[in-house]
Design a protein around this motif. Structure first.
Motif, short mmCIF file in Angstrom:
data_model
loop_
_atom_site.label_atom_id
_atom_site.label_comp_id
_atom_site.label_asym_id
_atom_site.label_seq_id
_atom_site.Cartn_x
_atom_site.Cartn_y
_atom_site.Cartn_z
N VAL A 195 72.69 18.52 -63.59
CA VAL A 195 71.39 18.76 -62.97
C VAL A 195 70.35 17.81 -63.56
CG1 VAL A 195 69.58 20.47 -62.54
CG2 VAL A 195 71.98 21.18 -62.58
N PHE A 196 69.50 17.25 -62.69
CA PHE A 196 68.45 16.33 -63.10
C PHE A 196 67.12 16.78 -62.51
CE2 PHE A 196 72.40 13.95 -62.88
CZ PHE A 196 72.43 13.29 -64.10
N THR A 197 66.04 16.33 -63.13
CA THR A 197 64.70 16.64 -62.61
C THR A 197 64.47 15.90 -61.30
OG1 THR A 197 63.88 16.89 -64.87
CG2 THR A 197 62.24 16.60 -63.13
N ARG A 198 63.91 16.58 -60.35
CA ARG A 198 63.66 16.01 -59.03
C ARG A 198 62.62 14.89 -59.11
NH1 ARG A 198 59.68 17.20 -55.23
NH2 ARG A 198 60.22 16.65 -53.06
N GLU A 199 62.89 13.79 -58.41
CA GLU A 199 61.96 12.67 -58.32
C GLU A 199 60.98 12.89 -57.17
OE1 GLU A 199 61.83 10.10 -60.40
OE2 GLU A 199 63.58 10.70 -61.57
N SER A 200 59.89 12.14 -57.21
CA SER A 200 58.87 12.26 -56.16
C SER A 200 59.46 11.95 -54.79
CB SER A 200 57.71 11.31 -56.44
OG SER A 200 57.11 11.62 -57.68
N TYR A 201 59.11 12.79 -53.83
CA TYR A 201 59.49 12.63 -52.42
C TYR A 201 60.99 12.84 -52.16
CZ TYR A 201 54.84 10.59 -52.10
OH TYR A 201 53.48 10.38 -52.18
N MET A 202 61.73 13.32 -53.15
CA MET A 202 63.13 13.65 -52.88
C MET A 202 63.20 14.87 -51.97
SD MET A 202 65.66 13.28 -56.16
CE MET A 202 66.40 11.71 -56.59
N PRO A 203 64.26 14.99 -51.18
CA PRO A 203 64.42 16.20 -50.36
C PRO A 203 64.48 17.45 -51.23
CG PRO A 203 65.95 14.48 -49.67
CD PRO A 203 65.34 14.01 -50.95
N THR A 204 64.09 18.56 -50.68
CA THR A 204 64.11 19.83 -51.42
C THR A 204 65.29 20.71 -51.03
OG1 THR A 204 62.61 20.79 -49.77
CG2 THR A 204 61.62 19.83 -51.76
N THR A 205 66.00 20.30 -50.00
CA THR A 205 67.19 21.06 -49.57
C THR A 205 68.26 20.08 -49.10
OG1 THR A 205 66.34 21.25 -47.30
CG2 THR A 205 65.83 23.07 -48.83
N GLY A 206 69.47 20.59 -49.00
CA GLY A 206 70.57 19.80 -48.44
C GLY A 206 71.45 19.17 -49.50
N GLU A 207 72.52 18.58 -49.04
CA GLU A 207 73.44 17.87 -49.92
C GLU A 207 74.09 16.72 -49.16
OE1 GLU A 207 77.79 19.81 -49.85
OE2 GLU A 207 76.30 21.06 -50.86
N MET A 208 74.70 15.80 -49.92
CA MET A 208 75.35 14.64 -49.32
C MET A 208 76.48 14.18 -50.22
SD MET A 208 72.69 11.55 -50.29
CE MET A 208 73.94 10.32 -49.99
N ILE A 209 77.44 13.49 -49.64
CA ILE A 209 78.51 12.85 -50.40
C ILE A 209 78.30 11.34 -50.29
CG2 ILE A 209 80.99 12.49 -50.61
CD1 ILE A 209 81.43 15.22 -49.37
N VAL A 210 78.18 10.69 -51.43
CA VAL A 210 77.95 9.25 -51.43
C VAL A 210 79.20 8.54 -50.91
CG1 VAL A 210 77.33 7.26 -52.84
CG2 VAL A 210 76.42 9.52 -53.42
N PRO A 211 79.07 7.68 -49.91
CA PRO A 211 80.24 6.98 -49.37
C PRO A 211 80.94 6.12 -50.43
CG PRO A 211 78.35 6.76 -47.91
CD PRO A 211 77.84 7.35 -49.18
N LYS A 212 82.22 5.93 -50.26
CA LYS A 212 82.99 5.10 -51.18
C LYS A 212 82.45 3.67 -51.19
CE LYS A 212 86.20 8.01 -52.60
NZ LYS A 212 86.38 8.37 -54.03
N GLY A 213 82.42 3.08 -52.39
CA GLY A 213 81.96 1.70 -52.52
C GLY A 213 80.45 1.55 -52.41
N ARG A 214 79.71 2.66 -52.54
CA ARG A 214 78.25 2.60 -52.46
C ARG A 214 77.64 3.40 -53.61
NH1 ARG A 214 76.30 0.64 -47.57
NH2 ARG A 214 77.93 0.21 -46.04
#
Length: 284
Positions: free
Chosen positions: A218-237
Motif C-alpha cells: 500500500v502507498f499514499t495516494r498521489e494527486s489526481y489519482m483515481p479513488t476507485t477501481g483497479e487495473m492490471i499493468v500490461p506485459k512489457g509496460r
C-alpha cells in the motif's frame, strides 16, 4: 683445469629479430626525422600532436605561454560544455572549443607552408573547420548522444543516461516521451516526463480514497489519482503517475480519468534514467 661442457646456452634469435631493425628505424624516423615543407621542419610526432591537441603547435615553435592559454581555454570550454549540457551556454562552449582547435591547426598550416598566400590559408582553415566539425566533433557528439540525453523538462534540463528497458525496476525514476494531443478536450503538449515507476507489467494496481495498492503493498495516494477501481499493468509496460501542470478547470475525477491515458509507458517511450548528480548539479 676443467674441460667439461657448459650447461648454459645463450638464447637463440627468433624470427622476430628480422623485423626489429625495420621497426627500430621507423620509430627513429618518426621521432627524429623532420617533415619539411618550404623552410619549416617538424618531426612527424610534432605534427600529429599539433593536429590533435589544441595549442600544441605553439609549444613546438617555442611560444609556451600561448600554448598554455589556448589549452587552458579549451579545457575550460570543455568543462562548461559538459557541465551545462543541454543549455545554450553549452553550444557557445562547443563553438569555442572548435574555434580554438581550428586556430591551432591554422597555425600549424601556416608554419608548414610559410610561402603560401592568404587565399590558401583561408581555404585551408575553412576546410579544417568543416572536417573537424563533421568528422571529429560531430562523431564525438554522436557517440555522446548514445550514452546521454539532455532533456528539457519543466523549464529545466535533466541529463539522462540511456538504458535498456530490461534494466528498469519498480521504484526507479525514468525519463519517457509524452506524445501530445487533444483527448476529449484534455490538451497535452509533446515533451518528456520524469516520474517514478509505480508498477511493472503483470502487477495489479488498486485505487482507493487515500491510497493505492500495488499487489499487496500500500502507498499514499498521489494527486489526481483515481479513488476507485483497479487495473492490471500490461506485459512489457510500466505504470507511472505523470505530474502535469494543469491549466484547465475540471472536476478532479475527470482529470484522473484523462491522466490515466498517459500513465502506462511502453518500451518505445523510454528514454533512460536521470543521473542523480551531473557534475555539481543535483538533479533528483
Amino acid at each position: 683445469m676443467s674441460t667439461g661442457r657448459s650447461n648454459y646456452y645463450p638464447p637463440r634469435a627468433g624470427r622476430r629479430i628480422i623485423f626489429r631493425p625495420i621497426s627500430f628505424r621507423f620509430r627513429r624516423w618518426l621521432e627524429y626525422s623532420p617533415f619539411e615543407i618550404g623552410s619549416s621542419a617538424l618531426s612527424v610526432p610534432a605534427i600529429l600532436w599539433s593536429a590533435i591537441i589544441p595549442g600544441y603547435i605553439f609549444r613546438v615553435i617555442g611560444q609556451q605561454r600561448i600554448f598554455l592559454l589556448v589549452l587552458g581555454g579549451y579545457l575550460f570550454a570543455l568543462l562548461v560544455f559538459l557541465g551545462w549540457l543541454g543549455y545554450p551556454l553549452a553550444s557557445i562552449a562547443y563553438m569555442a572549443m572548435l574555434s580554438l582547435h581550428v586556430t591551432s591547426i591554422a597555425q600549424l598550416i601556416k608554419h608548414l607552408t610559410p610561402s603560401c598566400g592568404l587565399k590558401f590559408r583561408i581555404i585551408s582553415t575553412v576546410t579544417a573547420f568543416l572536417l573537424l566539425n563533421v568528422f571529429v566533433y560531430g562523431f564525438v557528439q554522436g557517440q555522446l548522444g548514445r550514452l546521454l540525453n539532455p532533456l528539457r523538462i519543466n523549464d529545466e534540463v535533466v541529463v539522462v543516461r540511456v538504458c535498456s528497458w530490461q534494466t528498469v525496476k519498480v521504484g526507479e525514476t525514468i525519463a519517457y516521451r509524452i506524445a501530445g494531443g487533444d483527448k476529449n478536450g484534455f490538451v497535452v503538449v509533446d515533451g518528456f516526463g520524469l516520474d517514478q515507476v509505480r508498477a511493472k507489467g503483470g502487477d495489479v494496481v488498486r485505487f482507493s480514497k487515500n491510497s493505492y495498492q500495488v499487489n499487496s503493498t500500500v502507498f499514499t495516494r498521489e494527486s489526481y489519482m483515481p479513488t476507485t477501481g483497479e487495473m492490471i499493468v500490461p506485459k512489457g509496460r510500466w505504470f507511472v503517475w505523470p505530474k502535469f501542470s494543469i491549466n484547465q478547470t475540471l472536476p478532479e475525477a475527470e482529470i484522473s480519468k484523462r491522466t490515466m491515458l498517459y500513465a502506462i509507458i511502453g518500451t518505445d517511450d523510454l528514454v533512460g534514467k536521470p543521473c542523480r548528480y551531473w557534475f555539481w548539479r543535483k538533479q533528483l
